[in-house]
Scaffold this active site. Structure first.
Site, mmCIF file in Angstrom:
data_model
loop_
_atom_site.group_PDB
_atom_site.id
_atom_site.type_symbol
_atom_site.label_atom_id
_atom_site.label_comp_id
_atom_site.label_asym_id
_atom_site.label_seq_id
_atom_site.Cartn_x
_atom_site.Cartn_y
_atom_site.Cartn_z
ATOM 1 N N LYS A 215 -10.786 23.250 12.944
ATOM 2 C CA LYS A 215 -10.093 21.970 12.811
ATOM 3 C C LYS A 215 -11.120 20.880 13.107
ATOM 4 O O LYS A 215 -11.602 20.775 14.237
ATOM 5 C CB LYS A 215 -8.914 21.889 13.783
ATOM 6 C CG LYS A 215 -8.051 20.651 13.574
ATOM 7 C CD LYS A 215 -6.863 20.645 14.544
ATOM 8 C CE LYS A 215 -6.015 19.398 14.348
ATOM 9 N NZ LYS A 215 -5.346 19.022 15.609
ATOM 10 N N HIS A 234 -2.090 19.366 25.869
ATOM 11 C CA HIS A 234 -1.658 20.686 25.402
ATOM 12 C C HIS A 234 -2.604 21.741 25.960
ATOM 13 O O HIS A 234 -3.695 21.422 26.433
ATOM 14 C CB HIS A 234 -1.701 20.743 23.864
ATOM 15 C CG HIS A 234 -3.103 20.662 23.316
ATOM 16 N ND1 HIS A 234 -3.805 19.476 23.244
ATOM 17 C CD2 HIS A 234 -3.958 21.632 22.868
ATOM 18 C CE1 HIS A 234 -5.014 19.704 22.759
ATOM 19 N NE2 HIS A 234 -5.146 21.001 22.531
ATOM 20 N N ASP A 236 -4.471 25.311 24.442
ATOM 21 C CA ASP A 236 -4.711 25.956 23.150
ATOM 22 C C ASP A 236 -4.033 27.324 23.157
ATOM 23 O O ASP A 236 -4.109 28.050 24.145
ATOM 24 C CB ASP A 236 -6.219 26.134 22.904
ATOM 25 C CG ASP A 236 -6.927 24.803 22.641
ATOM 26 O OD1 ASP A 236 -6.266 23.753 22.602
ATOM 27 O OD2 ASP A 236 -8.167 24.835 22.467
ATOM 28 N N HIS A 290 -5.289 20.005 28.378
ATOM 29 C CA HIS A 290 -6.304 19.009 28.019
ATOM 30 C C HIS A 290 -5.761 18.039 26.976
ATOM 31 O O HIS A 290 -4.724 18.288 26.368
ATOM 32 C CB HIS A 290 -7.586 19.698 27.539
ATOM 33 C CG HIS A 290 -7.402 20.638 26.370
ATOM 34 N ND1 HIS A 290 -6.854 21.894 26.504
ATOM 35 C CD2 HIS A 290 -7.681 20.502 25.052
ATOM 36 C CE1 HIS A 290 -6.819 22.489 25.317
ATOM 37 N NE2 HIS A 290 -7.304 21.657 24.411
HETATM 38 C C1 OGA Z 1 -7.908 20.553 19.963
HETATM 39 C C2 OGA Z 1 -8.503 19.755 21.037
HETATM 40 C C3 OGA Z 1 -10.167 18.202 21.758
HETATM 41 C C4 OGA Z 1 -11.299 17.425 21.223
HETATM 42 O O1 OGA Z 1 -8.223 20.280 18.772
HETATM 43 O O2 OGA Z 1 -7.119 21.476 20.297
HETATM 44 O O3 OGA Z 1 -8.119 19.935 22.165
HETATM 45 O O4 OGA Z 1 -12.264 17.226 21.977
HETATM 46 N N1 OGA Z 1 -9.463 18.862 20.728
HETATM 47 O O5 OGA Z 1 -11.242 16.976 20.075
HETATM 48 NI NI NI Z 2 -7.076 21.829 22.347
#
Ligand code: OGA
Ligand code: NI
Length: 354
Positions: A215, A234, A236, A290
């Site tokens: 992502k 959230h 992960d 986080h």
């Molecule tokens: C995620 C996330 C944090 C970031 O995509 O699950 O926590 O640093 N991203 O972009």
């Molecule tokens: Ni995350």
């Protein structure tokens, strides 16, 4: 192809608005904890995300190897997130991953829309933005590109960015390297739990079934960064998550009741222990809460790769070796899909009870 009308955060950000739409404003209780990320990241007092040097993880010397593993174990038990250094993935490759992803996001929005996902009809891969999932209509200040990158035979290369032309080659090379790193980490974590070294790898699906989903999070500049979040709080769901970013701070970890802002460590890869390993280890390894802050001055981009077990084929539950009379199982058996469903259900219940 679907011509999406979903609002892209990038277009909002470039429209020159001075105040953000209400859907992006966090609830009052949450606002009190959101500060200026450039000030937050300067703070030196208080706990800091640990840095783990993996140089010795496969040393010939047993003692050296074990010392390295012990550091990893402590970080996984205490924080569940860490900066990995000397992880074996070249600086050059990481730079190129950042470069090709950044080039894709530099395309005009109309070009990116050609890759739009269609969440309604289950096409979750592609270019997207969060759709509101409850009555509050709460949204996040980011757009993203989501696609499966490993195993290679499960990729749908037809939906991968064609611009820049080396996107596929570079991103695939990185995914292969990360898959190797994931194996090393799973092996070390297995030994930390007193298991055979191949055990966790096998429990999450092995080479054939563990899915690496990338992502790319694109967080535009935000005119009111202290009212919004790039990603809301959230944990992960993955087994492990590996994150690269463009050296703009934003990630915060909820540690001992406070939000701690992660520093930007050159050439490091951030690694999260996800819910899947937390469950298998019966909570010995933590999946930490986080979130992501945004800012007024700089676009932030992060590349998160989620290593996920198959949706339905494996039932996740604490491994028997992690359970005892004094350590009863903390998690009921659930498939990965059921675990996600359960989290969504809990979230909806929480929202309704407010
Ligand atoms: C995620 C996330 C944090 C970031 O995509 O699950 O926590 O640093 N991203 O972009
Ligand atoms: Ni995350």
């Amino acid at each position: 192809m679907m011509t999406s009308v979903a609002p892209r955060v990038e277009s909002l950000a470039s429209s020159g608005i001075q105040s953000i739409p209400k859907e992006y404003i966090r609830p009052q209780e949450e606002l009190t904890s959101i500060g200026n990320v450039f000030e937050e990241v300067q703070k030196e007092e208080g706990p800091q995300v640990p840095t783990i040097d993996l140089k010795e993880i496969e040393s010939e010397d047993k003692e050296v190897r074990e010392r390295c593993r012990l550091e990893l174990k402590k970080a996984a038990m205490d924080w569940g997130v860490m900066h990995l250094v000397n992880h074996g993935i070249s600086e050059e490759l990481m730079d190129r991953v950042r470069e090709v992803g950044q080039k894709f996001f530099q395309l005009p929005i109309e070009e990116k829309e050609k890759y739009a996902n269609d969440q309604g009809s289950g096409m979750i891969q592609g270019y997207g933005s969060k759709l509101a999932n409850n009555a509050s209509g709460q949204l996040e200040w980011e757009d993203y590109f989501f696609h499966l990158v490993y195993p290679e035979d499960k990729r749908d290369l037809s939906i991968w960015p064609k611009t820049p032309t080396d996107y596929t080659e570079i991103t695939s090379a990185y995914a292969r390297q990360l898959r190797g790193l994931a194996s090393k980490i799973l092996s070390a974590l297995s030994l930390c739990l007193g298991l055979e070294q191949g055990r966790l790898e096998k429990e999450v699906g092995g080479l054939e079934q563990l899915l690496l989903q990338m992502k790319i999070n694109y967080y535009p500049k935000c005119p009111q960064p202290e009212l919004a979040l790039g990603v809301e709080a959230h944990t992960d769901v993955s087994a492990l998550t590996f994150i690269l970013h463009n050296m703009v701070p934003g990630l915060q970890l909820f540690y001992q009741g406070k939000w701690v802002t992660a520093k930007c460590v050159p050439n490091s890869i951030i690694m999260h222990i996800g819910d899947t390993i937390e469950i298998l280890s019966n909570g010995k390894f933590k999946s930490i809460l986080h979130r992501g802050l945004v800012n007024k001055e700089k676009v932030r981009i992060s590349w998160a790769v989620f290593c996920e077990p198959p949706k339905d084929k494996i039932i996740l539950k604490p491994l028997p070796e992690t359970v005892s009379e004094t350590e009863p199982p903390l998690f009921p058996p659930r498939t990965f899909a059921q675990h996600i469903e359960h989290k969504l259900f809990r979230k909806t219940q929480d929202a309704l009870s407010k």
